[in-house]
Enzyme design. Structure first.
Site, short mmCIF file in Angstrom:
data_model
loop_
_atom_site.label_atom_id
_atom_site.label_comp_id
_atom_site.label_asym_id
_atom_site.label_seq_id
_atom_site.Cartn_x
_atom_site.Cartn_y
_atom_site.Cartn_z
N ASP A 178 -31.65 -41.23 -2.76
CA ASP A 178 -30.38 -41.86 -2.42
C ASP A 178 -29.49 -41.81 -3.65
O ASP A 178 -29.60 -42.66 -4.53
CB ASP A 178 -30.61 -43.34 -2.05
CG ASP A 178 -30.55 -43.59 -0.56
OD1 ASP A 178 -29.85 -42.85 0.13
OD2 ASP A 178 -31.20 -44.54 -0.10
N ARG A 257 -19.40 -49.09 -0.11
CA ARG A 257 -19.94 -47.73 -0.15
C ARG A 257 -19.14 -46.73 0.67
O ARG A 257 -19.27 -45.51 0.46
CB ARG A 257 -21.38 -47.75 0.37
CG ARG A 257 -22.31 -48.64 -0.43
CD ARG A 257 -23.56 -49.00 0.35
NE ARG A 257 -24.34 -47.85 0.74
CZ ARG A 257 -25.31 -47.85 1.65
NH1 ARG A 257 -25.59 -48.98 2.30
NH2 ARG A 257 -25.97 -46.76 1.93
N LYS A 287 -24.47 -40.30 7.08
CA LYS A 287 -25.07 -41.57 7.50
C LYS A 287 -23.99 -42.65 7.60
O LYS A 287 -22.93 -42.53 6.97
CB LYS A 287 -26.17 -41.98 6.52
CG LYS A 287 -25.71 -42.30 5.10
CD LYS A 287 -26.90 -42.60 4.20
CE LYS A 287 -26.46 -43.13 2.86
NZ LYS A 287 -27.58 -43.33 1.92
N HIS A 288 -24.20 -43.67 8.47
CA HIS A 288 -25.38 -43.98 9.27
C HIS A 288 -24.94 -43.99 10.73
O HIS A 288 -24.32 -44.97 11.15
CB HIS A 288 -25.93 -45.35 8.92
CG HIS A 288 -26.06 -45.64 7.45
ND1 HIS A 288 -25.00 -45.96 6.62
CD2 HIS A 288 -27.15 -45.64 6.64
CE1 HIS A 288 -25.42 -46.17 5.39
NE2 HIS A 288 -26.72 -45.98 5.37
N HIS A 300 -31.50 -54.33 7.79
CA HIS A 300 -32.62 -54.55 6.86
C HIS A 300 -33.38 -55.83 7.22
O HIS A 300 -34.59 -55.92 6.97
CB HIS A 300 -32.11 -54.68 5.42
CG HIS A 300 -31.65 -53.40 4.81
ND1 HIS A 300 -30.39 -52.89 5.01
CD2 HIS A 300 -32.28 -52.52 3.98
CE1 HIS A 300 -30.26 -51.76 4.33
NE2 HIS A 300 -31.40 -51.51 3.71
N ASP A 373 -33.00 -43.82 9.58
CA ASP A 373 -32.95 -44.68 8.41
C ASP A 373 -34.37 -45.21 8.19
O ASP A 373 -35.27 -45.00 9.01
CB ASP A 373 -31.95 -45.82 8.64
CG ASP A 373 -31.36 -46.34 7.33
OD1 ASP A 373 -31.93 -46.08 6.26
OD2 ASP A 373 -30.32 -47.03 7.39
#
Length: 442
Positions: A178, A257, A287-288, A300, A373
């Site tokens: 990453d 990001r 992504k994503h 997450h 992912d």
């Protein structure tokens, strides 16, 4: 000890036992990946303490001690502690059994199914076990793998990874990381630290184009990655920024990001970025999907839903993915774990045959690699059937690569489920063959 102190002490011990019980029920969770041995040691120590105190309390009860209620609570805490320790060892025993079955399964079948996995690692014995059996397609390298290493040492580490997984042509050995830039840059340092590409694009000087800036940015990044031996970068982020603010989001943080809130800017920048990586032999990953810039909850830690209609998404969030899907740089697409309720209310995108086949494969005619992912996320781990069922669903949906990076041990649960499904005839042979062709042409 005073009567009040005895009550408080026994109540706190029971609370500790209940907490320990919750921990025991989730013992093999990815949450403990970085300190599982320490956690097991502490668990044994805590359980021993509670059982010891419970034995002492039992003696007091038999002796007719005045503090019978606190003693009874202490005995209960000890029983809970002992039961919890049994659960911990049962979970550990089950894991070790799955690991044994996987590592001793038919080598040809293990290698065939292993081409669907890219995994992280925390020790060399793990790499050697899977590498010897050609049981994965590649390895994910991140911060904890390179602590204290300079570029030369990292280069040697990656060379060793490749040697451990030396597979016959036409299979590629993937070394992934990453390295987006900004806050997500797993190999910086020693690779140069770059500001987030979105920040760079916000500061364009007169006369600079989006494409030229993104291309220069990617070329600098790709030079470092290629020099180390990395050939797959899990970037760029092409989620359109919708300025969603979730104070509890500690991991995804898309607004920090994302490249832009304008789909056109995202498309131009991401296209140039992928071109820059491709020039150095590094594959990019869009992504994503389906775009999580509108999503409030973080996959997450829990289930998350993208409630917007496909008609709206086609015009905005999906535009960069669709336009770049057939780019000359042959990007991969990473599937997130959010749910698109209007297309599939039950399965997250990363395991949904409806999304993968009807939308991406048929409507978009995308015949490149689809990658999930990280399957260690709670949105997958806590779903019915857990990581094992999700793996079977993803492969049957036509997903090509499953990423298991944060907690490498989860690979064994995933592969055990896949081998079992294969033995029982529950894997789609046509989808497996189509995936084999896609992966081998990479």
């Amino acid at each position: 000890m005073s009567t009040f102190g005895a009550y408080i002490g026994s109540a706190m011990l029971l609370l500790l036992a209940v907490i320990f019980g919750y921990f025991a029920l989730d013992w093999r969770s990815p949450d403990f990946a970085g300190y599982r041995v320490l956690a097991l040691t502490v668990a044994c120590a805590v359980a021993t303490l509670m059982v010891g105190l419970a034995v002492t309390a039992c003696r007091r009860l038999r002796a007719g001690h005045a503090l019978r209620v606190p003693a009874g609570i202490t005995v209960l805490a000890g029983a809970v502690g002992l039961a919890s320790l049994v659960l911990v060892f049962a979970a550990e025993g089950r894991f070790q059994w799955m690991r044994y079955v996987v590592l001793n399964s038919d080598p040809v079948r293990l290698e065939t199914l292993g081409r669907h996995f890219i995994v992280g690692y925390r020790d060399r014995s793990y790499v050697q076990a899977l590498g010897d059996r050609k049981a994965v397609a590649g390895f994910f390298i991140t911060r904890h793998n390179i602590e204290g290493l300079d570029e030369t040492a990292i280069r040697e580490e990656i060379r060793w990874l490749r040697a451990e997984l030396a597979v016959a042509a036409p299979r590629q050995v993937w070394i992934a990381t990453d390295q987006e830039g900004g806050g997500v840059a797993r190999l910086s340092p020693p690779l140069p630290v770059q500001p987030a590409l979105g920040q760079v694009l916000e500061e364009l000087s007169p006369g600079q184009s989006i494409e030229s800036v993104a291309l220069a940015y990617a070329r600098r990044q790709a030079e470092g990655l290629a020099s180390l031996g990395v050939n797959l970068n899990l970037a760029p982020v092409v989620d359109v920024d919708h300025q969603v603010d979730n104070p509890a989001d500690r991991f995804t943080r898309i607004s920090t990001r994302a490249l832009s809130d304008d789909p056109e800017v995202v498309t131009l920048a991401a296209g140039a970025y992928c071109q820059g990586l491709a020039e150095a032999g590094v594959r990019c990953t869009l992504k994503h999907f389906p775009g999580i810039g509108r999503v409030f909850h973080d996959t997450h830690v829990r289930r998350a839903v993208l409630a917007e209609s496909p008609d709206v998404l086609q015009q905005s969030d999906w535009a960069p993915f669709r336009r770049l899907a057939h780019d000359d740089s042959s990007p991969w697409i990473m599937l997130s774990h959010v749910i698109l309720p209007e297309m599939d209310p039950d399965q997250p995108v990363s395991t949904s045959a409806t999304v993968v086949q009807e939308l991406l494969r048929n409507q978009w005619d995308f015949d490149g690699v689809l990658m999930t992912d990280d399957f260690c996320m709670r949105a997958i781990h806590d779903a019915p059937g857990g990581i094992g069922q999700a793996t079977v669903d993803a492969v049957n949906a036509g997903v090509d690569m499953i990423l298991i990076s944060y907690d490498p041990d989860q690979y064994y649960s995933a592969m055990y489920a896949l081998l079992k499904a294969d033995k029982e005839g529950r894997l789609d042979g046509d989808r497996l063959e189509q995936s084999r062709v896609r992966v081998e042409k990479e």
